[in-house]
Design a protein around this motif. Structure first.
Motif, PDB file in Angstrom:
ATOM      1  N   GLY A   1       0.976  -1.415   0.030  1.00  0.00           N
ATOM      2  CA  GLY A   1      -0.028   0.104   0.012  1.00  0.00           C
ATOM      3  C   GLY A   1       1.021   1.469   0.280  1.00  0.00           C
ATOM      4  O   GLY A   1       1.880   1.212   0.213  1.00  0.00           O
ATOM      5  N   MET A   2       0.097   2.370  -0.360  1.00  0.00           N
ATOM      6  CA  MET A   2       0.983   3.616  -0.191  1.00  0.00           C
ATOM      7  C   MET A   2       1.138   4.281   0.979  1.00  0.00           C
ATOM      8  O   MET A   2       1.918   5.273   1.006  1.00  0.00           O
ATOM      9  N   ARG A   3       0.206   4.018   2.042  1.00  0.00           N
ATOM     10  CA  ARG A   3       0.095   4.786   3.212  1.00  0.00           C
ATOM     11  C   ARG A   3      -0.085   6.326   3.002  1.00  0.00           C
ATOM     12  O   ARG A   3      -1.099   6.774   2.299  1.00  0.00           O
ATOM     13  N   ARG A   4       0.908   7.030   3.587  1.00  0.00           N
ATOM     14  CA  ARG A   4       1.028   8.604   3.322  1.00  0.00           C
ATOM     15  C   ARG A   4       1.104   8.889   1.939  1.00  0.00           C
ATOM     16  O   ARG A   4       0.861  10.137   1.453  1.00  0.00           O
ATOM     17  N   GLY A   5       1.439   8.176   0.958  1.00  0.00           N
ATOM     18  CA  GLY A   5       1.609   8.184  -0.446  1.00  0.00           C
ATOM     19  C   GLY A   5       0.319   8.389  -1.244  1.00  0.00           C
ATOM     20  O   GLY A   5       0.355   8.867  -2.462  1.00  0.00           O
ATOM     21  N   GLY A   6      -0.664   7.581  -0.896  1.00  0.00           N
ATOM     22  CA  GLY A   6      -1.903   7.760  -1.624  1.00  0.00           C
ATOM     23  C   GLY A   6      -3.003   6.800  -1.159  1.00  0.00           C
ATOM     24  O   GLY A   6      -2.812   6.103  -0.030  1.00  0.00           O
ATOM     25  N   ASN A   7      -3.797   6.438  -2.107  1.00  0.00           N
ATOM     26  CA  ASN A   7      -5.054   5.602  -1.478  1.00  0.00           C
ATOM     27  C   ASN A   7      -4.952   4.195  -2.435  1.00  0.00           C
ATOM     28  O   ASN A   7      -5.999   3.554  -2.353  1.00  0.00           O
ATOM     29  N   ASN A   8      -3.967   4.155  -2.917  1.00  0.00           N
ATOM     30  CA  ASN A   8      -3.677   2.452  -3.623  1.00  0.00           C
ATOM     31  C   ASN A   8      -3.046   1.615  -3.220  1.00  0.00           C
ATOM     32  O   ASN A   8      -2.341   1.619  -2.166  1.00  0.00           O
ATOM     33  N   TYR A   9      -3.620   0.348  -3.525  1.00  0.00           N
ATOM     34  CA  TYR A   9      -2.649  -0.950  -3.404  1.00  0.00           C
ATOM     35  C   TYR A   9      -2.396  -1.662  -4.652  1.00  0.00           C
ATOM     36  O   TYR A   9      -3.063  -1.411  -5.662  1.00  0.00           O
ATOM     37  N   TYR A  10      -1.098  -1.988  -4.645  1.00  0.00           N
ATOM     38  CA  TYR A  10      -0.410  -2.757  -5.648  1.00  0.00           C
ATOM     39  C   TYR A  10      -0.133  -4.263  -5.529  1.00  0.00           C
ATOM     40  O   TYR A  10       0.376  -4.336  -4.387  1.00  0.00           O
ATOM     41  N   ALA A  11      -0.455  -5.028  -6.676  1.00  0.00           N
ATOM     42  CA  ALA A  11       0.013  -6.410  -6.718  1.00  0.00           C
ATOM     43  C   ALA A  11       1.043  -6.602  -7.604  1.00  0.00           C
ATOM     44  O   ALA A  11       0.485  -6.592  -8.873  1.00  0.00           O
ATOM     45  N   LEU A  12       2.032  -7.358  -7.427  1.00  0.00           N
ATOM     46  CA  LEU A  12       3.145  -7.714  -8.152  1.00  0.00           C
ATOM     47  C   LEU A  12       3.326  -9.123  -8.154  1.00  0.00           C
ATOM     48  O   LEU A  12       3.389  -9.841  -7.268  1.00  0.00           O
ATOM     49  N   ASP A  13       3.707  -9.810  -9.356  1.00  0.00           N
ATOM     50  CA  ASP A  13       4.050 -11.377  -9.613  1.00  0.00           C
ATOM     51  C   ASP A  13       5.464 -11.268  -9.649  1.00  0.00           C
ATOM     52  O   ASP A  13       5.927 -10.739 -10.812  1.00  0.00           O
TER      53      ASP A  13
ATOM     54  N   LEU B   1     -12.132   3.877  -0.033  1.00  0.00           N
ATOM     55  CA  LEU B   1     -11.002   3.530   0.619  1.00  0.00           C
ATOM     56  C   LEU B   1      -9.858   4.948   0.739  1.00  0.00           C
ATOM     57  O   LEU B   1      -9.681   5.500  -0.189  1.00  0.00           O
ATOM     58  N   GLY B   2      -9.530   5.072   1.718  1.00  0.00           N
ATOM     59  CA  GLY B   2      -8.787   6.343   2.365  1.00  0.00           C
ATOM     60  C   GLY B   2      -7.280   5.877   1.991  1.00  0.00           C
ATOM     61  O   GLY B   2      -6.925   4.917   1.146  1.00  0.00           O
ATOM     62  N   GLN B   3      -6.558   6.640   2.557  1.00  0.00           N
ATOM     63  CA  GLN B   3      -4.925   6.313   2.424  1.00  0.00           C
ATOM     64  C   GLN B   3      -4.738   5.161   2.893  1.00  0.00           C
ATOM     65  O   GLN B   3      -5.279   4.618   4.044  1.00  0.00           O
ATOM     66  N   SER B   4      -4.129   4.205   2.106  1.00  0.00           N
ATOM     67  CA  SER B   4      -3.788   2.885   2.214  1.00  0.00           C
ATOM     68  C   SER B   4      -2.721   2.360   3.194  1.00  0.00           C
ATOM     69  O   SER B   4      -1.847   2.095   3.116  1.00  0.00           O
ATOM     70  N   TRP B   5      -3.113   2.765   4.602  1.00  0.00           N
ATOM     71  CA  TRP B   5      -2.326   2.731   5.987  1.00  0.00           C
ATOM     72  C   TRP B   5      -2.359   0.832   6.275  1.00  0.00           C
ATOM     73  O   TRP B   5      -1.312   0.412   6.809  1.00  0.00           O
ATOM     74  N   SER B   6      -3.486   0.291   6.070  1.00  0.00           N
ATOM     75  CA  SER B   6      -3.826  -1.028   6.546  1.00  0.00           C
ATOM     76  C   SER B   6      -2.980  -1.912   5.730  1.00  0.00           C
ATOM     77  O   SER B   6      -3.141  -2.086   4.484  1.00  0.00           O
TER      78      SER B   6
ATOM     79  N   GLY C   1      -8.586   2.428   5.599  1.00  0.00           N
ATOM     80  CA  GLY C   1      -7.700   3.466   5.362  1.00  0.00           C
ATOM     81  C   GLY C   1      -7.771   4.716   6.388  1.00  0.00           C
ATOM     82  O   GLY C   1      -8.684   4.887   7.009  1.00  0.00           O
ATOM     83  N   TYR C   2      -6.967   5.736   5.916  1.00  0.00           N
ATOM     84  CA  TYR C   2      -6.818   6.917   6.761  1.00  0.00           C
ATOM     85  C   TYR C   2      -7.480   8.296   6.047  1.00  0.00           C
ATOM     86  O   TYR C   2      -7.239   8.303   4.993  1.00  0.00           O
TER      87      TYR C   2
ATOM     88  N   THR D   1     -15.861  14.007  15.888  1.00  0.00           N
ATOM     89  CA  THR D   1     -16.274  14.348  14.487  1.00  0.00           C
ATOM     90  C   THR D   1     -16.550  13.133  13.466  1.00  0.00           C
ATOM     91  O   THR D   1     -15.337  12.278  13.774  1.00  0.00           O
ATOM     92  N   ASN D   2     -17.428  12.790  12.824  1.00  0.00           N
ATOM     93  CA  ASN D   2     -17.276  11.659  11.926  1.00  0.00           C
ATOM     94  C   ASN D   2     -16.508  12.111  10.681  1.00  0.00           C
ATOM     95  O   ASN D   2     -16.199  13.025  10.228  1.00  0.00           O
ATOM     96  N   ASP D   3     -15.784  10.903  10.296  1.00  0.00           N
ATOM     97  CA  ASP D   3     -14.829  11.148   8.988  1.00  0.00           C
ATOM     98  C   ASP D   3     -15.733  10.793   7.582  1.00  0.00           C
ATOM     99  O   ASP D   3     -16.915  10.338   7.466  1.00  0.00           O
ATOM    100  N   SER D   4     -15.060  11.185   6.718  1.00  0.00           N
ATOM    101  CA  SER D   4     -15.767  11.160   5.239  1.00  0.00           C
ATOM    102  C   SER D   4     -15.386  10.031   4.501  1.00  0.00           C
ATOM    103  O   SER D   4     -15.995   9.667   3.427  1.00  0.00           O
ATOM    104  N   ILE D   5     -14.354   9.102   4.897  1.00  0.00           N
ATOM    105  CA  ILE D   5     -13.599   8.194   4.004  1.00  0.00           C
ATOM    106  C   ILE D   5     -12.950   7.355   4.878  1.00  0.00           C
ATOM    107  O   ILE D   5     -12.550   7.691   6.036  1.00  0.00           O
ATOM    108  N   GLY D   6     -12.966   5.949   4.349  1.00  0.00           N
ATOM    109  CA  GLY D   6     -12.103   5.049   5.357  1.00  0.00           C
ATOM    110  C   GLY D   6     -12.716   4.364   6.368  1.00  0.00           C
ATOM    111  O   GLY D   6     -12.148   3.492   7.057  1.00  0.00           O
ATOM    112  N   ARG D   7     -14.340   4.210   6.265  1.00  0.00           N
ATOM    113  CA  ARG D   7     -14.775   3.810   7.319  1.00  0.00           C
ATOM    114  C   ARG D   7     -15.272   2.567   6.674  1.00  0.00           C
ATOM    115  O   ARG D   7     -16.659   2.257   6.516  1.00  0.00           O
ATOM    116  N   ALA D   8     -14.453   1.541   6.720  1.00  0.00           N
ATOM    117  CA  ALA D   8     -14.795   0.451   5.816  1.00  0.00           C
ATOM    118  C   ALA D   8     -13.926  -0.746   6.491  1.00  0.00           C
ATOM    119  O   ALA D   8     -12.799  -0.567   6.777  1.00  0.00           O
ATOM    120  N   ILE D   9     -14.478  -1.960   5.895  1.00  0.00           N
ATOM    121  CA  ILE D   9     -13.319  -3.144   5.881  1.00  0.00           C
ATOM    122  C   ILE D   9     -13.751  -3.814   4.555  1.00  0.00           C
ATOM    123  O   ILE D   9     -14.806  -3.887   4.040  1.00  0.00           O
TER     124      ILE D   9
END
Length: 477
Positions: free
Chosen positions: A95-107, A133-138, A160-161, A172-180
């Motif tokens: 994942g990107m964590r502070r870098g963004g909201n994406n996850y990457y998979a490589l073979d 999906l927020g910032q991809s910390w998880s 995510g964050y 305060t409620n968040d607006s993104i990242g409220r998920a599994i």
């Protein structure tokens, strides 16, 4: 992440995968002393960062800032070598964590010809189905689940964050990242997700109000070899439990808020950035102990920021909660635990009859950290032989910055009983010899010699020549 591709016991073929803030996933030859780079991958989304990095100007850009998960499949158990012709594979997820909201998979089965396997782009305008999906910390957790009439290898991660948390919002409620999310580890397809009411999720929960940057803690509650339950906390001091089951064509899931341990004041503005440590306990009945600490990972210097300005102090805690529904589902009328259901062990060694009775009638215990000095938990705990081990960080009382060196602060190692938070013998060290004085609450922890934020605790188990396992050795690095 270190992967063994083959070789021998004395000369293994090792590759080390490392993600960096300049945006590259590096594959390094770890078989010898040279550490030669075998390949590097940079997502196209991070290419615009390169001029800033080359010029060394502006604010620090984040790239691939997340942890790495690997899926190593070896079909032939006798050759101990990764070979695509045998059906073997090595997949790497980051994942990107502070870098963004994406996850990457490589073979990366063939290190001479690595391939991008799939990408999940989070947030509005990203991959369909991952708008929450927020910032991809998880860090994605790899597991096998029952799926339809068979099973499936999946990745499970938090939503995510939400960067709105950087401003230290209160109640305060968040607006993104409220998920599994549960996704197919092979294809990246979303198989199931939980979200807030009105989100259109497969399972909606009205208390999913805040982002979940934490890794999830997956368990196999009925010991059938498949992951079927997870525990995770959020940015509001809430702790959730989700249970999975197979359906005729796939999977289903339900969830509940297990505990509400935050509050509406600055002092109670607790956050869970790391997953609970889970322990099956058989002591005066069976239950699952959930051991978790709160701490503001996004601002470790809280309550003092980098300019020396006082920030609100948070009374962070360490909790050990009890979930008595080990195999069965939670009842429909389940009421979330609050601190009033727990025993406050901060100033007690639980030796009096009153405290023993109070603890036995509680749903767990908690410790208040630091007496208002900003002490916080910034990693997961580990439990071994009825002993919980965790580290904390206390920022300096003031911050004088004249250069780029970070203020060190103080790290501590805690060693307490799983059952009552009492100090474990030897936790505070000693000069040796003579009769030790009676323990006090100060004996729960010892100051680490190395300053700064400590890592989490790791347990090293030594395998003897006869196959037996020596007692765990505590690594407090």
């Amino acid at each position: 992440a270190l992967v063994t591709y083959g070789g021998t016991e004395t000369d293994p073929d090792l590759t080390l995968f490392v993600a960096t803030n300049d945006g590259f996933l590096h594959a390094l030859d770890a078989s010898d002393d040279d550490g030669v780079e075998q390949f590097a991958f940079i997502p196209q989304e991070l290419l615009p960062n390169l001029p800033t990095l080359a010029g060394n100007t502006g604010s620090h850009p984040y790239g691939l800032d997340g942890d790495i998960t690997t899926w190593v499949k070896e079909s032939n158990d006798t050759d101990h070598t990764i070979e695509a012709t045998d059906g073997d594979h090595v997949y790497v997820y980051v994942g990107m964590r502070r870098g963004g909201n994406n996850y990457y998979a490589l073979d990366v089965t063939d290190r001479t010809a690595p391939a991008l396997k799939w990408v999940i782009k989070g947030g509005p305008g990203g991959t369909t189905g991952f708008e929450e999906l927020g910032q991809s910390w998880s860090k994605p957790t790899l597991t096998s689940i029952k799926y339809g009439a068979s099973s499936k290898k999946v990745l499970v991660f938090g939503g995510g964050y939400d960067t709105a948390q950087d401003a230290n919002p209160l109640d305060t409620n968040d607006s993104i990242g409220r998920a599994i999310f549960v996704v197919d580890a092979d294809t990246g397809d979303r198989l199931w997700w939980a979200g807030p009411t009105g989100s259109g999720a497969d399972f909606e929960l009205d208390t999913l109000t805040n982002s979940i940057p934490s890794n999830v803690r997956l368990i196999d509650s009925n010991f059938d070899g498949y992951g079927d339950r997870l525990y995770v906390g959020d940015m509001r001091g809430q702790l959730f439990r989700f249970d999975f089951a197979a359906t005729a064509s796939g999977m289903s899931g339900t969830g509940v808020r297990l505990a509400n341990l935050g509050g509406t004041t600055e002092a109670d503005n607790r956050r869970f950035f790391y997953p609970p440590d889970t322990v099956l306990v058989q002591n005066q009945g069976s239950y699952i102990a959930l051991n978790i600490g709160s701490g503001y990972r996004a601002h470790p210097l809280n309550p003092i920021d980098v300019n020396g300005t006082a920030l609100p102090r948070v009374n962070d805690r360490f909790y050990s909660l009890r979930d008595p529904y080990v195999v069965s589902a939670l009842p429909n009328d389940y009421t979330p635990l609050v601190e009033g259901n727990l025993f406050d062990a901060t100033s007690s060694l639980v030796t009096s009859t009153t405290d023993i009775t109070s603890l036995s009638n509680s749903s767990g215990w908690y410790l208040t950290l630091g007496n208002g000095n900003g002490e916080k938990v910034l990693s997961s705990s580990v439990t071994i032989n009825g002993e919980i081990l965790f580290t904390t960080y206390t920022p300096p009382a003031s911050v004088a910055r004249t250069d780029c060196a970070p203020p060190p602060g103080v790290g501590r190692l805690y060693r307490v009983s799983l059952f009552n938070a009492a100090p474990v013998n030897g936790a505070a060290g000693g000069a040796g010899g003579g009769i030790l004085p009676p323990p006090t609450t100060d004996d729960r922890s010892s100051i680490l010699e190395r300053p700064g934020i400590p890592s989490g605790v790791e347990i090293l188990r030594k395998i003897n020549g006869d196959g037996s396992v020596s007692a765990g050795h505590i690594l407090d690095t």
